[in-house]
Design a protein around this motif. Sequence first.
Motif, PDB file in Angstrom:
ATOM      1  N   MET A  55       0.864  -1.182   0.000  1.00  0.00           N
ATOM      2  CA  MET A  55       0.000   0.000   0.000  1.00  0.00           C
ATOM      3  C   MET A  55       0.901   1.232   0.000  1.00  0.00           C
ATOM      4  O   MET A  55       1.760   1.365   0.876  1.00  0.00           O
ATOM      5  CB  MET A  55      -0.884  -0.019   1.258  1.00  0.00           C
ATOM      6  N   PHE A 102       1.462   5.566  -0.298  1.00  0.00           N
ATOM      7  CA  PHE A 102       0.851   6.796   0.212  1.00  0.00           C
ATOM      8  C   PHE A 102       1.506   7.995  -0.465  1.00  0.00           C
ATOM      9  O   PHE A 102       2.646   7.899  -0.935  1.00  0.00           O
ATOM     10  CB  PHE A 102       1.036   6.871   1.736  1.00  0.00           C
ATOM     11  N   THR A 153      -2.903   8.233   9.304  1.00  0.00           N
ATOM     12  CA  THR A 153      -3.479   7.865   8.002  1.00  0.00           C
ATOM     13  C   THR A 153      -3.052   6.460   7.599  1.00  0.00           C
ATOM     14  O   THR A 153      -3.868   5.655   7.140  1.00  0.00           O
ATOM     15  CB  THR A 153      -3.024   8.883   6.919  1.00  0.00           C
ATOM     16  N   ASP A 170      -4.942   3.967   9.774  1.00  0.00           N
ATOM     17  CA  ASP A 170      -6.367   3.919   9.417  1.00  0.00           C
ATOM     18  C   ASP A 170      -6.589   3.180   8.104  1.00  0.00           C
ATOM     19  O   ASP A 170      -7.512   2.363   7.989  1.00  0.00           O
ATOM     20  CB  ASP A 170      -6.942   5.340   9.319  1.00  0.00           C
ATOM     21  N   GLU A 171      -5.757   3.465   7.114  1.00  0.00           N
ATOM     22  CA  GLU A 171      -5.947   2.821   5.806  1.00  0.00           C
ATOM     23  C   GLU A 171      -5.665   1.320   5.881  1.00  0.00           C
ATOM     24  O   GLU A 171      -6.373   0.513   5.285  1.00  0.00           O
ATOM     25  CB  GLU A 171      -5.072   3.489   4.740  1.00  0.00           C
ATOM     26  N   LYS A 179      -8.618  -0.293   7.619  1.00  0.00           N
ATOM     27  CA  LYS A 179      -9.783  -0.444   6.733  1.00  0.00           C
ATOM     28  C   LYS A 179      -9.577  -1.613   5.776  1.00  0.00           C
ATOM     29  O   LYS A 179     -10.500  -2.405   5.542  1.00  0.00           O
ATOM     30  CB  LYS A 179      -9.979   0.842   5.914  1.00  0.00           C
ATOM     31  N   ALA A 180      -8.373  -1.706   5.225  1.00  0.00           N
ATOM     32  CA  ALA A 180      -8.110  -2.792   4.273  1.00  0.00           C
ATOM     33  C   ALA A 180      -8.209  -4.152   4.968  1.00  0.00           C
ATOM     34  O   ALA A 180      -8.718  -5.119   4.394  1.00  0.00           O
ATOM     35  CB  ALA A 180      -6.726  -2.607   3.654  1.00  0.00           C
ATOM     36  N   SER A 200      -7.587   1.205  14.158  1.00  0.00           N
ATOM     37  CA  SER A 200      -7.494   2.585  13.674  1.00  0.00           C
ATOM     38  C   SER A 200      -6.556   3.320  14.621  1.00  0.00           C
ATOM     39  O   SER A 200      -6.257   2.831  15.724  1.00  0.00           O
ATOM     40  CB  SER A 200      -8.879   3.261  13.691  1.00  0.00           C
ATOM     41  N   THR A 223      -1.022  -6.821   2.758  1.00  0.00           N
ATOM     42  CA  THR A 223      -1.774  -6.369   1.577  1.00  0.00           C
ATOM     43  C   THR A 223      -1.911  -7.525   0.577  1.00  0.00           C
ATOM     44  O   THR A 223      -1.001  -8.338   0.418  1.00  0.00           O
ATOM     45  CB  THR A 223      -1.096  -5.156   0.897  1.00  0.00           C
ATOM     46  N   PHE A 226      -2.987   4.421  -1.906  1.00  0.00           N
ATOM     47  CA  PHE A 226      -3.858   5.352  -1.196  1.00  0.00           C
ATOM     48  C   PHE A 226      -3.473   6.754  -1.589  1.00  0.00           C
ATOM     49  O   PHE A 226      -2.328   7.148  -1.447  1.00  0.00           O
ATOM     50  CB  PHE A 226      -3.710   5.189   0.311  1.00  0.00           C
TER      51      PHE A 226
END
Length: 297
Positions: free
Chosen positions: A1, A3, A40, A43-44, A47-48, A61, A121, A296
């Motif tokens: 992932m 950023f 961030t 959190d991302e 969520k994933a 989170s 991921t 992201f």
Amino acid sequence: MDFPFDINALFPERISVLDQNLATGRKSSGRPDPQAQIATVIDELGKASAKAQKLPAPITSAAKLQSNRHHFYLLKEGESNGGRGVAVGFLKVGYKKLFLLDQRGAHVETEPLCVLDFYITENLQRHGYGLELFSYMLQHKRVEPEQMAYDRPSPKFLSFLGKHFELKNSVPQVNNFVVFDGFFRNKSAGQLRKVPPKKPEGEIKPYSLSEREAIREEQRALPWPFVRPAAPPLSPPLAPSSQFSRSLSVGSSPSHAPLRPAPASGAHPGHPQNSHVIENCRAKRTSSLNRSRLSFH
Ligand SMILES: CC(=O)SCCNC(=O)CCNC(=O)[C@H](O)C(C)(C)COP(=O)(O)OP(=O)(O)OC[C@H]1O[C@@H](n2cnc3c(N)ncnc32)[C@H](O)[C@@H]1OP(=O)(O)O
């Protein structure tokens, strides 16, 4: 992932250990950690992970991390994304007071280190990253896999534990936590407290919910008109021990030291004992890291 900021600047180490302060334990050139960007990333990833596990909402989170005494291990690949690095995945652990059943079916109160959330991921799964992260945590916490409890492990995670750690036979429980043969071995009386015989009607109280159950409860508690459509039932793990939906966790401990003292969080602590495992994990990887990435922006 990846950023839109430099992961390597945020997380200098390949594996960073974050705590309640969202601190990596290392401040670069005297600057404070840029907390918003760290939040961030957490959190991302949270969520994933929820999406991958089909949870109705994230159980990880930045805000949740700040309000619990959990440890969040973040693994990055520093060379990817034009040298800015990518977040590969995370592992979240914490101590929980649990009422568990031993092999003879007796209730015992215990407070093991629990795996609460774990995610690599999608495009990087089955490349050894999960094992690298998990092995690092075992050394950091100085714990063996069979001494831990697992909060509603997914089928992939159960397969992972069976393959890498021979954890195959679970001891049946009446909550969402899974423990394996060996959990009740080598534990002192202080670590395993026998619970007095149960009075009629659920007397071992108060029970709080596991992370996963708490999310479902939060969703249920939304007042009309904010109530969301009923979430599909969480698929229980394949382990026979997890067929019951109610957790008997008594909540996360507000403050608890590890069984044995662990090194300071943050940096990779020297060269770990079973570094060969970590080296093997790395060797297993293919070029898929650079082929496709979750992004992201
Ligand atoms: C308490 C909890 O946290 S439960 C939630 C666990 N997380 C999830 O289910 C999210 C989705 N899955 C993942 O993120 C990852 O697959 C993890 C974290 C479970 C494992 O990380 P990975 O980097 O894939 O593991 P690693 O490469 O070190 O080990 C591979 C082994 O894990 C298991 N595994 C990983 N992916 C899969 C898959 N898609 N299907 C079945 N087993 C899998 C297998 O045993 C695999 O060995 P194999 O390829 O020989 O069959």
